[in-house]
Scaffold this motif. Structure first.
Motif, PDB file in Angstrom:
ATOM      1  N   VAL A  19       0.769  -1.301   0.103  1.00  0.00           N
ATOM      2  CA  VAL A  19      -0.099  -0.204  -0.063  1.00  0.00           C
ATOM      3  C   VAL A  19       0.794   1.248  -0.031  1.00  0.00           C
ATOM      4  CG1 VAL A  19      -0.430   0.424   2.493  1.00  0.00           C
ATOM      5  CG2 VAL A  19      -2.139   1.036   0.872  1.00  0.00           C
ATOM      6  N   ARG A  20       1.919   1.155   0.571  1.00  0.00           N
ATOM      7  CA  ARG A  20       3.046   2.394   0.564  1.00  0.00           C
ATOM      8  C   ARG A  20       3.445   2.708  -0.852  1.00  0.00           C
ATOM      9  NH1 ARG A  20       6.802   0.571   4.016  1.00  0.00           N
ATOM     10  NH2 ARG A  20       5.674   0.983   5.673  1.00  0.00           N
ATOM     11  N   SER A  21       3.765   1.475  -1.384  1.00  0.00           N
ATOM     12  CA  SER A  21       4.295   1.643  -2.774  1.00  0.00           C
ATOM     13  C   SER A  21       3.302   2.305  -3.916  1.00  0.00           C
ATOM     14  CB  SER A  21       4.792   0.346  -3.309  1.00  0.00           C
ATOM     15  OG  SER A  21       3.667  -0.748  -3.668  1.00  0.00           O
ATOM     16  N   VAL A  22       1.957   1.935  -3.555  1.00  0.00           N
ATOM     17  CA  VAL A  22       0.828   2.647  -4.319  1.00  0.00           C
ATOM     18  C   VAL A  22       0.829   4.135  -4.032  1.00  0.00           C
ATOM     19  CG1 VAL A  22      -1.432   2.468  -4.699  1.00  0.00           C
ATOM     20  CG2 VAL A  22      -0.162   0.484  -4.680  1.00  0.00           C
ATOM     21  N   TRP A 134       4.946  -9.810 -11.003  1.00  0.00           N
ATOM     22  CA  TRP A 134       4.707  -8.963  -9.990  1.00  0.00           C
ATOM     23  C   TRP A 134       3.919  -9.420  -9.092  1.00  0.00           C
ATOM     24  CZ3 TRP A 134       0.690  -6.193  -8.347  1.00  0.00           C
ATOM     25  CH2 TRP A 134      -0.522  -6.335  -9.146  1.00  0.00           C
ATOM     26  N   LEU A 135       2.732  -9.935  -9.253  1.00  0.00           N
ATOM     27  CA  LEU A 135       1.730 -10.337  -8.228  1.00  0.00           C
ATOM     28  C   LEU A 135       2.388 -11.408  -7.437  1.00  0.00           C
ATOM     29  CD1 LEU A 135      -0.966 -10.190  -6.948  1.00  0.00           C
ATOM     30  CD2 LEU A 135      -2.081 -11.423  -8.859  1.00  0.00           C
ATOM     31  N   ALA A 136       3.154 -12.520  -8.128  1.00  0.00           N
ATOM     32  CA  ALA A 136       3.739 -13.553  -7.345  1.00  0.00           C
ATOM     33  C   ALA A 136       4.503 -13.069  -6.313  1.00  0.00           C
ATOM     34  CB  ALA A 136       4.293 -14.566  -8.314  1.00  0.00           C
ATOM     35  N   ALA A 137       5.400 -11.936  -6.773  1.00  0.00           N
ATOM     36  CA  ALA A 137       6.527 -11.449  -5.802  1.00  0.00           C
ATOM     37  C   ALA A 137       5.420 -10.580  -4.591  1.00  0.00           C
ATOM     38  CB  ALA A 137       7.193 -10.324  -6.621  1.00  0.00           C
ATOM     39  N   ALA A 213       3.226  -2.708 -14.039  1.00  0.00           N
ATOM     40  CA  ALA A 213       4.268  -2.000 -14.621  1.00  0.00           C
ATOM     41  C   ALA A 213       4.725  -0.608 -13.598  1.00  0.00           C
ATOM     42  CB  ALA A 213       4.183  -1.277 -16.013  1.00  0.00           C
ATOM     43  N   ASP A 214       3.765  -0.250 -12.936  1.00  0.00           N
ATOM     44  CA  ASP A 214       3.971   0.937 -12.166  1.00  0.00           C
ATOM     45  C   ASP A 214       2.885   0.995 -10.922  1.00  0.00           C
ATOM     46  OD1 ASP A 214       4.385   3.527 -11.083  1.00  0.00           O
ATOM     47  OD2 ASP A 214       3.422   4.570 -12.823  1.00  0.00           O
ATOM     48  N   ARG A 215       3.512   0.784  -9.733  1.00  0.00           N
ATOM     49  CA  ARG A 215       2.605   0.524  -8.751  1.00  0.00           C
ATOM     50  C   ARG A 215       1.798   1.959  -8.419  1.00  0.00           C
ATOM     51  NH1 ARG A 215       4.341  -3.457  -9.848  1.00  0.00           N
ATOM     52  NH2 ARG A 215       5.662  -4.880  -8.758  1.00  0.00           N
ATOM     53  N   GLU A 216       2.594   2.961  -8.632  1.00  0.00           N
ATOM     54  CA  GLU A 216       2.067   4.349  -8.135  1.00  0.00           C
ATOM     55  C   GLU A 216       0.655   4.694  -9.273  1.00  0.00           C
ATOM     56  OE1 GLU A 216       5.025   7.255  -8.124  1.00  0.00           O
ATOM     57  OE2 GLU A 216       6.081   6.345  -6.217  1.00  0.00           O
ATOM     58  N   LEU A 218      -1.963   3.148  -9.656  1.00  0.00           N
ATOM     59  CA  LEU A 218      -3.331   3.099  -8.775  1.00  0.00           C
ATOM     60  C   LEU A 218      -3.499   4.063  -7.709  1.00  0.00           C
ATOM     61  CD1 LEU A 218      -5.688   1.138  -8.447  1.00  0.00           C
ATOM     62  CD2 LEU A 218      -4.398   0.055  -6.603  1.00  0.00           C
ATOM     63  N   GLY A 219      -2.467   4.475  -7.175  1.00  0.00           N
ATOM     64  CA  GLY A 219      -2.397   5.576  -6.181  1.00  0.00           C
ATOM     65  C   GLY A 219      -2.654   7.008  -6.719  1.00  0.00           C
ATOM     66  N   ARG A 220      -2.114   7.082  -8.139  1.00  0.00           N
ATOM     67  CA  ARG A 220      -2.322   8.602  -8.760  1.00  0.00           C
ATOM     68  C   ARG A 220      -3.751   8.386  -9.187  1.00  0.00           C
ATOM     69  NH1 ARG A 220       2.609   7.338 -11.103  1.00  0.00           N
ATOM     70  NH2 ARG A 220       1.530   6.443 -12.918  1.00  0.00           N
ATOM     71  N   ALA A 221      -4.312   7.362  -9.706  1.00  0.00           N
ATOM     72  CA  ALA A 221      -5.969   7.637 -10.193  1.00  0.00           C
ATOM     73  C   ALA A 221      -6.640   7.783  -8.868  1.00  0.00           C
ATOM     74  CB  ALA A 221      -6.314   6.074 -10.724  1.00  0.00           C
ATOM     75  N   THR A 222      -6.210   7.204  -7.904  1.00  0.00           N
ATOM     76  CA  THR A 222      -7.043   7.527  -6.503  1.00  0.00           C
ATOM     77  C   THR A 222      -7.005   8.931  -6.074  1.00  0.00           C
ATOM     78  OG1 THR A 222      -6.680   5.018  -5.941  1.00  0.00           O
ATOM     79  CG2 THR A 222      -7.800   6.653  -4.143  1.00  0.00           C
TER      80      THR A 222
END
Length: 239
Positions: A19-22, A134-137, A213-216, A218-222
């Protein structure tokens, strides 16, 4: 005027690292401090996360939010504490009211059964077979960090009610919502139903492919949704 800090909660079986990475990068760029408490262990995950929000708001109102279960809990907390919540940042809400047969609830229950039946490491091997790297990790790190409390945490999350649409309608705070159009576990229709129920909400759509490709993304969209909702005047007494 300084912006209130944001308290972001992780989704089912996830952790504060994800959640921090997002959220941390996009929020920092907008001058918003971010707090991402670790998920409580086992069946305490829901009650403990709500307590984290209580503690964070002791010094003043906060922006509450999170991903999936974290979004549900943030909205639930806002309904209970409208004067302490300055807004909501909600990514991937998964259902409204009781979970019933919502895909995310079924997936969490199936994952709990898998852990109970096969043990953590074998369950991880099965759960990550064929999923994007990425999801597996993310699953591998988060599930191992939950350890022996994982199955109980998954079951508690799978049965916890989200706010009802009527409850959401009581919130006159700005709400940003993000949904992924290629995510069958968190249907886009749920995000739009939440937005229609909330007096001041905006939805932005992105994809799981972009998230990989870019965790952020989702955060940017929110955040962009919340900024747009925040710019909208509150409803008047006769609106």
């Amino acid at each position: 005027m300084p912006k209130p800090p944001a308290v972001l909660l992780p989704g089912t079986g996830s952790d504060e690292v994800f959640v921090r990475s997002v959220f941390a990068g996009p929020l920092h760029a907008s001058g918003i401090r971010t707090h991402t408490p670790a998920p409580p262990s086992g069946s305490a995950v829901t009650a403990g996360s709500l307590t984290s929000l209580d503690e964070a708001a002791e010094d003043g109102p906060v922006l509450a939010g999170g991903i999936s279960l974290g979004a549900h809990l943030a909205a639930e907390w806002a309904v209970r504490n409208p004067g302490r919540c300055a807004g909501l940042l909600l990514a991937l809400p998964a259902w409204s009211g009781p979970p019933s047969d919502a895909p995310a609830s079924l997936a969490a229950r199936a994952s709990a059964d898998l852990v109970d039946e096969h043990g953590l490491e074998n369950a991880l091997r099965i759960a990550t077979d064929g999923v994007p790297p990425w999801l597996a990790a993310e699953l591998t790190r988060a599930w191992r960090r939950h350890g022996t409390g994982l199955a109980a945490s998954l079951r508690a999350a799978s049965g916890h009610p989200a706010p009802t649409l009527d409850e959401l309608a009581s919130l006159d705070i700005p709400v940003g919502i993000a949904a992924c159009t290629d995510d069958p576990v968190h249907p886009v229709a749920v995000a739009h139903a939440w937005a229609r129920a909330l007096p001041r909400a905006v939805v932005r759509e992105t994809t799981l492919e972009a998230l990989g490709a870019d965790r952020e993304s989702l955060g940017r969209a929110t955040l962009q949704s919340w900024l747009q909702a925040n710019a909208t005047a509150p409803p008047g007494p006769h609106s």
